[in-house]
Design an enzyme around this catalytic site. Structure first.
Site, short mmCIF file in Angstrom:
data_model
loop_
_atom_site.label_atom_id
_atom_site.label_comp_id
_atom_site.label_asym_id
_atom_site.label_seq_id
_atom_site.Cartn_x
_atom_site.Cartn_y
_atom_site.Cartn_z
N GLU A 53 -2.84 -13.04 8.02
CA GLU A 53 -1.89 -13.44 6.91
C GLU A 53 -0.86 -14.51 7.67
OE1 GLU A 53 0.19 -9.96 5.72
OE2 GLU A 53 -1.52 -9.43 4.40
N CYS A 62 -8.38 -14.20 3.82
CA CYS A 62 -9.24 -12.96 3.51
C CYS A 62 -10.04 -12.59 4.62
CB CYS A 62 -9.70 -12.72 2.06
SG CYS A 62 -8.60 -12.81 0.80
N GLU A 64 -13.01 -11.48 4.37
CA GLU A 64 -14.58 -11.80 3.85
C GLU A 64 -14.71 -13.15 4.42
OE1 GLU A 64 -12.13 -9.96 2.13
OE2 GLU A 64 -13.05 -8.68 0.50
N CYS A 95 -12.01 -10.12 -3.36
CA CYS A 95 -11.23 -10.80 -4.36
C CYS A 95 -12.10 -11.82 -5.18
CB CYS A 95 -10.03 -11.43 -3.82
SG CYS A 95 -10.17 -13.06 -2.92
N1 THU Z 1 -7.70 -9.16 1.65
C1 THU Z 1 -8.68 -9.14 2.13
O1 THU Z 1 -8.65 -9.63 3.30
N2 THU Z 1 -9.81 -8.79 1.43
C2 THU Z 1 -9.75 -8.25 0.23
O2 THU Z 1 -11.01 -7.94 -0.02
C3 THU Z 1 -8.63 -7.91 -0.47
C4 THU Z 1 -7.19 -8.49 0.14
C5 THU Z 1 -6.30 -9.18 1.94
C6 THU Z 1 -5.35 -10.41 1.74
C7 THU Z 1 -4.03 -9.95 2.22
O3 THU Z 1 -3.86 -10.17 3.60
C8 THU Z 1 -4.10 -8.44 1.78
O4 THU Z 1 -5.49 -8.03 2.01
C9 THU Z 1 -3.21 -7.96 0.73
O5 THU Z 1 -3.81 -8.87 -0.37
#
Ligand code: THU
Length: 140
Positions: A53, A62, A64, A95
């Site tokens: 983040e 993310c 992935e 996502c």
């Molecule tokens: N996030 C991921 O890393 N992967 C996902 O599949 C869903 C969301 C993260 C992004 C952000 O840091 C936190 O989860 C909340 O959205």
């Protein structure tokens, strides 16, 4: 697109375990939602990523996409499976943007999502039907 690949139970376990382990490094001071991801190349090698983040929330990476970047940076462009681990009420699915990024390197990959209690298995085609792909970039 080639035929779907079936993961052995051992490979699946390895992949989910790798995602669970890398999740410990998640940098999520804003959402407090830690995610770990692991992708498997066609040679069986595993690449991992966690969410990263940022104070500029929209700059967040993310898990992935971090894992895909690790694979590609290592020279692996053919992915056969991905696993996502988070501590959500129901297993966390990738996502929309991550689905698209995963599809670039394996439109027929298996996607496993696990929250420690439940594990769901999908194909990427189920999660992203009729995906846009390089085949559609005809005429350059
Ligand atoms: N996030 C991921 O890393 N992967 C996902 O599949 C869903 C969301 C993260 C992004 C952000 O840091 C936190 O989860 C909340 O959205």
């Amino acid at each position: 697109m080639g035929g779907e690949m079936t993961l052995s139970p051992q490979q699946e376990e390895q992949l989910v375990r790798a995602a669970r382990e890398v999740r410990r490094n998640a940098y999520a001071p804003y959402s407090h939602f830690q995610v770990g991801a692991a992708v498997m190349g066609e040679d069986g090698r595993i690449y991992t990523g966690c969410n990263v983040e940022n104070a500029v929330y929209g700059a967040t990476l993310c898990a992935e996409r971090v894992a895909v970047g690790q694979a590609v940076a290592a020279g692996q462009r053919r992915l056969v499976a991905a696993a996502v681990v988070a501590d959500s009420r129901t297993p966390t699915t990738p996502c929309g943007t991550c689905r698209q990024v995963l599809s670039e390197f394996g439109g027929d990959m298996v996607v496993i999502v696990d929250n420690g209690q439940r594990r769901w298995r999908f194909t990427l085609g189920q999660l992203l039907p009729e995906a846009f792909s390089k085949e559609q970039l005809s005429g350059k």
